[in-house]
Design a protein around this motif. Structure first.
Motif, mmCIF file in Angstrom:
data_model
loop_
_atom_site.group_PDB
_atom_site.id
_atom_site.type_symbol
_atom_site.label_atom_id
_atom_site.label_comp_id
_atom_site.label_asym_id
_atom_site.label_seq_id
_atom_site.Cartn_x
_atom_site.Cartn_y
_atom_site.Cartn_z
ATOM 1 N N ASN A 40 25.437 41.394 38.013
ATOM 2 C CA ASN A 40 24.476 40.343 38.565
ATOM 3 C C ASN A 40 24.325 39.284 37.504
ATOM 4 O OD1 ASN A 40 23.181 40.562 41.403
ATOM 5 N ND2 ASN A 40 23.354 42.475 40.921
ATOM 6 N N ILE A 41 24.085 39.979 36.199
ATOM 7 C CA ILE A 41 23.797 38.900 35.107
ATOM 8 C C ILE A 41 25.147 38.284 35.018
ATOM 9 C CG2 ILE A 41 23.482 38.684 32.621
ATOM 10 C CD1 ILE A 41 22.043 41.170 32.955
ATOM 11 N N VAL A 42 26.362 38.787 35.132
ATOM 12 C CA VAL A 42 27.660 37.985 34.765
ATOM 13 C C VAL A 42 27.912 37.002 35.974
ATOM 14 C CG1 VAL A 42 30.145 38.243 34.894
ATOM 15 C CG2 VAL A 42 28.733 39.841 33.396
ATOM 16 N N ASN A 43 27.623 37.456 37.354
ATOM 17 C CA ASN A 43 27.803 36.814 38.258
ATOM 18 C C ASN A 43 26.899 35.451 38.301
ATOM 19 O OD1 ASN A 43 29.692 38.384 39.537
ATOM 20 N ND2 ASN A 43 28.083 39.364 40.989
ATOM 21 N N ASN A 44 25.718 35.446 38.083
ATOM 22 C CA ASN A 44 24.783 34.593 38.039
ATOM 23 C C ASN A 44 25.112 33.552 36.725
ATOM 24 O OD1 ASN A 44 22.978 34.081 40.170
ATOM 25 N ND2 ASN A 44 22.407 36.302 39.615
ATOM 26 N N LEU A 45 25.536 34.182 35.639
ATOM 27 C CA LEU A 45 25.787 33.196 34.547
ATOM 28 C C LEU A 45 27.169 32.472 34.903
ATOM 29 C CD1 LEU A 45 25.554 32.946 31.626
ATOM 30 C CD2 LEU A 45 27.210 34.676 30.956
ATOM 31 N N VAL A 46 28.226 32.953 35.152
ATOM 32 C CA VAL A 46 29.270 32.271 35.665
ATOM 33 C C VAL A 46 29.321 31.352 36.838
ATOM 34 C CG1 VAL A 46 30.812 33.682 34.222
ATOM 35 C CG2 VAL A 46 30.594 33.950 36.666
ATOM 36 N N GLY A 47 28.413 31.749 37.702
ATOM 37 C CA GLY A 47 28.035 30.972 38.927
ATOM 38 C C GLY A 47 29.026 31.205 40.177
ATOM 39 N N SER A 48 29.668 32.371 40.032
ATOM 40 C CA SER A 48 30.501 32.720 41.136
ATOM 41 C C SER A 48 30.495 34.430 41.431
ATOM 42 C CB SER A 48 32.024 32.524 40.821
ATOM 43 O OG SER A 48 32.934 32.810 41.507
ATOM 44 N N PHE A 49 30.341 34.713 42.819
ATOM 45 C CA PHE A 49 30.266 35.910 43.106
ATOM 46 C C PHE A 49 31.341 36.348 43.994
ATOM 47 C CE2 PHE A 49 26.106 34.654 42.327
ATOM 48 C CZ PHE A 49 25.418 35.739 42.024
ATOM 49 N N SER A 50 32.606 35.436 43.869
ATOM 50 C CA SER A 50 33.810 35.932 44.237
ATOM 51 C C SER A 50 34.790 36.459 43.570
ATOM 52 C CB SER A 50 34.374 34.620 45.126
ATOM 53 O OG SER A 50 34.760 33.693 43.833
ATOM 54 N N THR A 51 35.750 37.252 44.063
ATOM 55 C CA THR A 51 36.740 37.910 43.419
ATOM 56 C C THR A 51 38.108 37.364 43.343
ATOM 57 O OG1 THR A 51 37.223 39.516 44.971
ATOM 58 C CG2 THR A 51 35.810 40.178 43.375
ATOM 59 N N GLY A 52 39.151 37.519 42.348
ATOM 60 C CA GLY A 52 40.145 36.702 42.516
ATOM 61 C C GLY A 52 40.186 35.391 42.058
ATOM 62 N N ALA A 53 41.403 34.851 41.930
ATOM 63 C CA ALA A 53 41.660 33.412 41.400
ATOM 64 C C ALA A 53 40.453 32.353 41.883
ATOM 65 C CB ALA A 53 42.712 32.709 41.676
ATOM 66 N N MET A 54 39.897 31.825 40.988
ATOM 67 C CA MET A 54 38.800 30.936 41.228
ATOM 68 C C MET A 54 39.222 29.741 42.204
ATOM 69 S SD MET A 54 38.211 28.220 38.085
ATOM 70 C CE MET A 54 37.023 27.521 38.638
ATOM 71 N N ASP A 55 38.126 29.327 43.243
ATOM 72 C CA ASP A 55 37.921 28.335 43.828
ATOM 73 C C ASP A 55 38.075 26.919 43.036
ATOM 74 O OD1 ASP A 55 37.968 26.425 45.832
ATOM 75 O OD2 ASP A 55 36.209 27.060 46.916
ATOM 76 N N LEU A 56 39.226 26.244 43.407
ATOM 77 C CA LEU A 56 39.175 25.053 42.506
ATOM 78 C C LEU A 56 38.060 23.941 43.127
ATOM 79 C CD1 LEU A 56 43.193 24.648 41.612
ATOM 80 C CD2 LEU A 56 41.272 25.814 40.203
ATOM 81 N N ASN A 57 37.603 24.269 43.841
ATOM 82 C CA ASN A 57 36.410 23.371 44.669
ATOM 83 C C ASN A 57 35.042 23.969 44.113
ATOM 84 O OD1 ASN A 57 38.279 21.518 46.168
ATOM 85 N ND2 ASN A 57 38.573 23.322 47.679
#
Length: 341
Positions: A40-57
């Motif tokens: 949860n710390i990592v997810n909130n830190l980077v601001g993404s809870f999805s897996t795989g390649a980032m959504d460029l939007n």
């Protein structure tokens, strides 16, 4: 004199170990597993809870609740009520200590670079660098576990060699310009301290705007702000409000003090043995991508000859699972699957 130094050293170690136990204890008191807390710390830190390649939007600054929930979430905390009923200020300090300790740990560095690598918007025929590395591990296990089956081992070795070439080629490609690279590097800086410092400053800026004296009124089964303007505030703003001034005063003082020194120390600590064991399962996938601005250790594979797959080649990366031979049926099972992100 030497004896005094030894005794002093033992005292320092004892105090440090005690501090670690106290920091770990807050997670237990909240009824959470350490690994879940760290995720949860990592997810909130980077601001993404999805897996795989980032959504460029993901750079879209829309304040819709849906987009906010994709970048910020409050974890489920089973025992939160019990902690709130106790010394909230002390609990907040313990939690701050835990977050800082984790971010200054080897485990965090591993987790961050794993996430950075997994989200890179660059692939080889649909396979990310992260998935190719997972395939490499699987081939290695198959070769080790079935080394007496020479035919099967030869097949796995061939696939592993092909997979290795793809890894090397993708690493080389990552050094060049590719679609979305600027967005990816901004979202996942090569130095995680840059992102941590940014988030700490964002907290200080946001908490300064929170009106902890704001009043609520009932609207059906819901509690809403008496000041309608506050209803339009972000989820983070409302989360800080719910935590209360007492808690945020502690966190604010802690963050300001943290920002006076190193954000992430050069000398990393380790979490508890249990946590370390869980985290190190991903040890083979911890090497950060060696992009031109990365100042971290480069991938050892990068010293090998790069062999880019032929144009139009199909994805042959597999993770074979060879079933144990039955006493009554020694037919080899060649079932295979493909790991892709």
């Amino acid at each position: 004199m030497k004896k005094k130094n030894i005794i002093f050293g033992m005292v320092v170690i004892a105090v440090a170990v005690t501090a670690f136990k106290i920091a770990d204890d807050i997670i237990a008191r909240l009824g959470m597993q350490q690994r879940d807390a760290q995720t949860n710390i990592v997810n909130n830190l980077v601001g993404s809870f999805s897996t795989g390649a980032m959504d460029l939007n993901e750079e879209d600054n829309s304040q819709s609740v849906y987009r906010q929930m994709n970048s910020f979430k409050m974890p489920y905390v089973p025992m939160l009520k019990n902690v709130i009923q106790g010394d909230k200020a002390a609990a907040a300090k313990d939690l701050c200590d835990y977050v800082k300790r984790y971010i200054n740990s080897e485990e965090f560095v591993t987790d961050y670079y794993n996430r950075r690598e997994e989200t890179m918007p660059l692939s080889d025929n649909g396979s990310s660098l992260s998935s190719l590395k997972k395939n490499k591990i699987m081939y290695g296990k198959n070769i080790t576990n079935y080394k007496t089956d020479t035919k099967y081992v030869a097949e796995q070795q061939k696939l592993m060699d092909e997979n290795q070439k793809r890894i090397e080629a993708l690493i080389e490609e990552s050094k060049k310009a590719f679609y979305g690279k600027d967005i990816w590097e901004k979202a996942y800086p090569a130095d995680p301290a840059v992102l941590v410092k940014k988030r700490l400053q964002e907290y200080l800026t946001l908490v300064a705007t929170v009106d902890f004296n704001a009043t609520l009124s009932s609207s059906g089964r819901r509690q809403v702000f008496t000041n309608a303007a506050y209803e339009k505030k972000s989820l983070k703003w409302k989360a800080l409000y719910r935590a209360g001034k007492e808690v945020n005063d502690v966190v604010t003082a802690f963050v300001k003090d943290w920002m006076k020194g190193e954000i992430i120390a050069k000398q990393k600590t380790q979490m508890t043995e249990k946590t370390s064991t869980q985290t190190n399962n991903n040890q083979n996938n911890t090497t950060p991508v060696n992009t031109p601005d990365v100042q971290t250790n480069t991938n050892k594979n990068n010293t090998l000859k790069v062999n880019t797959p032929a144009p139009g080649a199909t994805d042959s990366a597999t993770t074979p699972i060879k079933k144990k031979k039955s006493l009554f049926n020694k037919i080899k099972d060649k079932t295979s699957g493909v790991i892709k992100n």
